[in-house]
Design a protein around this motif. Structure first.
Motif, PDB file in Angstrom:
ATOM      1  N   LEU A  31     -11.559  41.821 -34.307  1.00 51.82           N
ATOM      2  CA  LEU A  31     -11.155  43.218 -34.177  1.00 51.82           C
ATOM      3  C   LEU A  31     -10.181  43.381 -33.000  1.00 51.82           C
ATOM      4  N   LEU A  32     -10.514  42.792 -31.860  1.00 55.08           N
ATOM      5  CA  LEU A  32      -9.649  42.879 -30.687  1.00 55.08           C
ATOM      6  C   LEU A  32      -8.325  42.146 -30.917  1.00 55.08           C
ATOM      7  N   TYR A  33      -8.391  41.031 -31.647  1.00 55.18           N
ATOM      8  CA  TYR A  33      -7.162  40.293 -31.952  1.00 55.18           C
ATOM      9  C   TYR A  33      -6.244  41.125 -32.844  1.00 55.18           C
ATOM     10  N   ASN A  34      -6.811  41.734 -33.889  1.00 53.00           N
ATOM     11  CA  ASN A  34      -6.015  42.560 -34.789  1.00 53.00           C
ATOM     12  C   ASN A  34      -5.399  43.753 -34.063  1.00 53.00           C
ATOM     13  N   GLU A  35      -6.172  44.338 -33.155  1.00 56.71           N
ATOM     14  CA  GLU A  35      -5.652  45.470 -32.391  1.00 56.71           C
ATOM     15  C   GLU A  35      -4.513  45.026 -31.471  1.00 56.71           C
ATOM     16  N   LEU A  38      -1.359  44.901 -33.103  1.00 55.92           N
ATOM     17  CA  LEU A  38      -0.803  46.246 -33.296  1.00 55.92           C
ATOM     18  C   LEU A  38      -0.415  46.878 -31.959  1.00 55.92           C
ATOM     19  N   PHE A  39      -0.359  46.013 -30.922  1.00 53.71           N
ATOM     20  CA  PHE A  39       0.037  46.416 -29.564  1.00 53.71           C
ATOM     21  C   PHE A  39      -0.982  47.314 -28.883  1.00 53.71           C
ATOM     22  N   ASN A  40      -2.221  47.258 -29.333  1.00 54.01           N
ATOM     23  CA  ASN A  40      -3.321  47.910 -28.622  1.00 54.01           C
ATOM     24  C   ASN A  40      -4.060  46.832 -27.841  1.00 54.01           C
ATOM     25  N   ALA A  41      -3.566  46.531 -26.663  1.00 53.77           N
ATOM     26  CA  ALA A  41      -4.065  45.375 -25.924  1.00 53.77           C
ATOM     27  C   ALA A  41      -5.479  45.566 -25.399  1.00 53.77           C
ATOM     28  N   GLN A  42      -5.884  46.802 -25.139  1.00 53.90           N
ATOM     29  CA  GLN A  42      -7.203  47.067 -24.567  1.00 53.90           C
ATOM     30  C   GLN A  42      -7.933  48.123 -25.374  1.00 53.90           C
ATOM     31  N   LEU A  43      -9.241  47.899 -25.530  1.00 55.41           N
ATOM     32  CA  LEU A  43     -10.094  48.876 -26.211  1.00 55.41           C
ATOM     33  C   LEU A  43     -11.300  49.175 -25.325  1.00 55.41           C
ATOM     34  N   SER A  44     -11.719  50.420 -25.342  1.00 52.40           N
ATOM     35  CA  SER A  44     -12.911  50.805 -24.587  1.00 52.40           C
ATOM     36  C   SER A  44     -14.158  50.386 -25.350  1.00 52.40           C
ATOM     37  N   THR A  45     -15.277  50.400 -24.662  1.00 48.51           N
ATOM     38  CA  THR A  45     -16.555  50.074 -25.300  1.00 48.51           C
ATOM     39  C   THR A  45     -16.812  51.000 -26.483  1.00 48.51           C
ATOM     40  N   THR A  46     -16.530  52.275 -26.292  1.00 48.17           N
ATOM     41  CA  THR A  46     -16.750  53.256 -27.364  1.00 48.17           C
ATOM     42  C   THR A  46     -15.873  52.964 -28.574  1.00 48.17           C
ATOM     43  N   GLU A  47     -14.599  52.638 -28.323  1.00 48.41           N
ATOM     44  CA  GLU A  47     -13.678  52.335 -29.425  1.00 48.41           C
ATOM     45  C   GLU A  47     -14.123  51.088 -30.191  1.00 48.41           C
ATOM     46  N   ILE A  48     -14.558  50.076 -29.451  1.00 50.03           N
ATOM     47  CA  ILE A  48     -15.036  48.849 -30.097  1.00 50.03           C
ATOM     48  C   ILE A  48     -16.271  49.150 -30.923  1.00 50.03           C
ATOM     49  N   PHE A  49     -17.178  49.927 -30.355  1.00 47.95           N
ATOM     50  CA  PHE A  49     -18.425  50.272 -31.049  1.00 47.95           C
ATOM     51  C   PHE A  49     -18.131  50.988 -32.369  1.00 47.95           C
ATOM     52  N   GLU A  50     -17.248  51.960 -32.325  1.00 50.20           N
ATOM     53  CA  GLU A  50     -16.928  52.728 -33.532  1.00 50.20           C
ATOM     54  C   GLU A  50     -16.299  51.859 -34.611  1.00 50.20           C
ATOM     55  N   LYS A  51     -15.460  50.915 -34.212  1.00 50.91           N
ATOM     56  CA  LYS A  51     -14.793  50.052 -35.185  1.00 50.91           C
ATOM     57  C   LYS A  51     -15.736  49.000 -35.756  1.00 50.91           C
TER      58      LYS A  51
END
Length: 332
Positions: A31-35, A38-51
């Motif tokens: 998930l983090l690799y795919n993001e 798409l040039f979304n280098a960082q995700l918050s805990t909440t964003e990761i959880f939702e995905k």
């Protein structure tokens, strides 16, 4: 231990691929690799959880389970946590610090590798002669490269040459695998294959004709490079490798670089040029392809024997000479 091989330590970064909770770890990593792609280098805990929650099998995932997984991936060196820069306004927010996560460089390369492995044989294997033409083109520039004082351009030429050679080996190896794997006989006996057999055989014969033509040209070019010219070329390539800017502060050993460059050149040479003790890999590849063509017109038992014989040829060729190239190349 050979001087060119460093001491091999355990890589904790690959632990997530086979750990007890590998499915969760790998889902987070992909998930983090795919993001990132798409040039979304960082995700918050909440964003990761939702995905992750909407992925198959994780509808019951709790926030605590996710946080534990993120902590474990961080400990293994897969993730880099950065505290969310937003100001906290309550004690509760302070106690529950929010982090944004990104993949480490190691993890990005590991994920790329797993994607390549997943897609290795899922894509149609199509023989291509483009690499042969490109190799011929790059080898025609040898004497110009020797006189070139721009080491960046020299290194770019070398990398292009090696990439084309690697592509040629991988392309042909993947194609052969479809025939000498356990499904090889089944493929040749399939209805779809029989219906298009004539076109397929003509396609293979066309490939052999191009291979014969360009392999002869490349062989002649390689043999025609005198020893002193070859040594000057490889010395310049080694110097270009040493001149590359690097983030690592570790001192480079010119002898190891020179040995690696020579090994890659030797592998290219042996792929196209036969010697007194053994034929070139290229000539054996053509023999193998001819065996496949013969198998297309044989009965079931004869096809099995032909494929077995062609498997032996392929294994001798690609385990022998190409192995030295692949091993050296992957150390880049």
């Amino acid at each position: 231990m050979p001087a060119s091989i460093k001491r091999m330590n355990k890589m904790s970064e690959t632990a997530y691929l086979s750990a007890d909770k590998a499915e969760l770890y790998r889902t987070i990593m992909r998930l983090l690799y795919n993001e990132k792609e798409l040039f979304n280098a960082q995700l918050s805990t909440t964003e990761i959880f939702e995905k992750v929650k909407i992925c198959d099998g994780f509808s019951a995932l709790s926030t605590d389970e996710l946080k534990q997984a993120l902590t474990q991936l961080t400990d293994w060196g897969n993730l880099v946590p950065m505290q969310d820069p937003r100001r906290v306004s309550t004690i509760e927010e302070y106690k529950n610090k929010q982090y944004r996560y990104s993949l480490t460089e190691y993890s990005i390369k590991i994920e790329r590798m797993t994607i390549e492995l997943e897609n290795l044989f899922s894509e149609g294997n199509v023989l291509s002669t483009a690499s042969l033409r490109n190799l011929d083109h790059y080898l025609s520039d040898v004497r110009r490269i020797i006189e070139n004082e721009n080491l960046i351009e020299v290194n770019e030429w070398w990398k292009n040459l090696q990439e084309e050679f690697k592509r040629l080996i991988q392309n042909y190896s993947d194609y052969l695998h479809a025939f000498y794997s356990v499904n090889g006989e089944k493929l040749i006996r399939s209805v779809e294959f029989i219906l298009h057999k004539d076109k397929f055989v003509e396609y293979l014969r066309g490939f052999i004709r191009v291979l014969q033509r360009y392999s002869g040209i490349i062989e002649k070019a390689l043999i025609g490079i005198e020893k002193d010219v070859r040594e000057k070329l490889l010395d310049k390539v080694a110097a270009s490798e040493l001149a590359l800017p690097r983030t690592s502060t570790e001192a480079l050993d010119i002898r190891n670089i020179a040995d690696k460059v020579k090994g890659q050149w030797d592998a290219l040479y042996k792929w196209f040029v036969s010697d007194e003790s053994s034929p070139s890999v290229c000539s054996m590849a053509m023999e193998y392809t001819n065996e496949i063509i013969k198998a297309c017109f044989k009965g079931k038992s004869e096809a099995r024997a032909a494929l077995f014989n062609s498997e032996r040829i392929a294994q001798n060729a690609f385990r022998g000479r190409s192995a030295s190239y692949v091993g050296g190349y992957e150390q880049n």
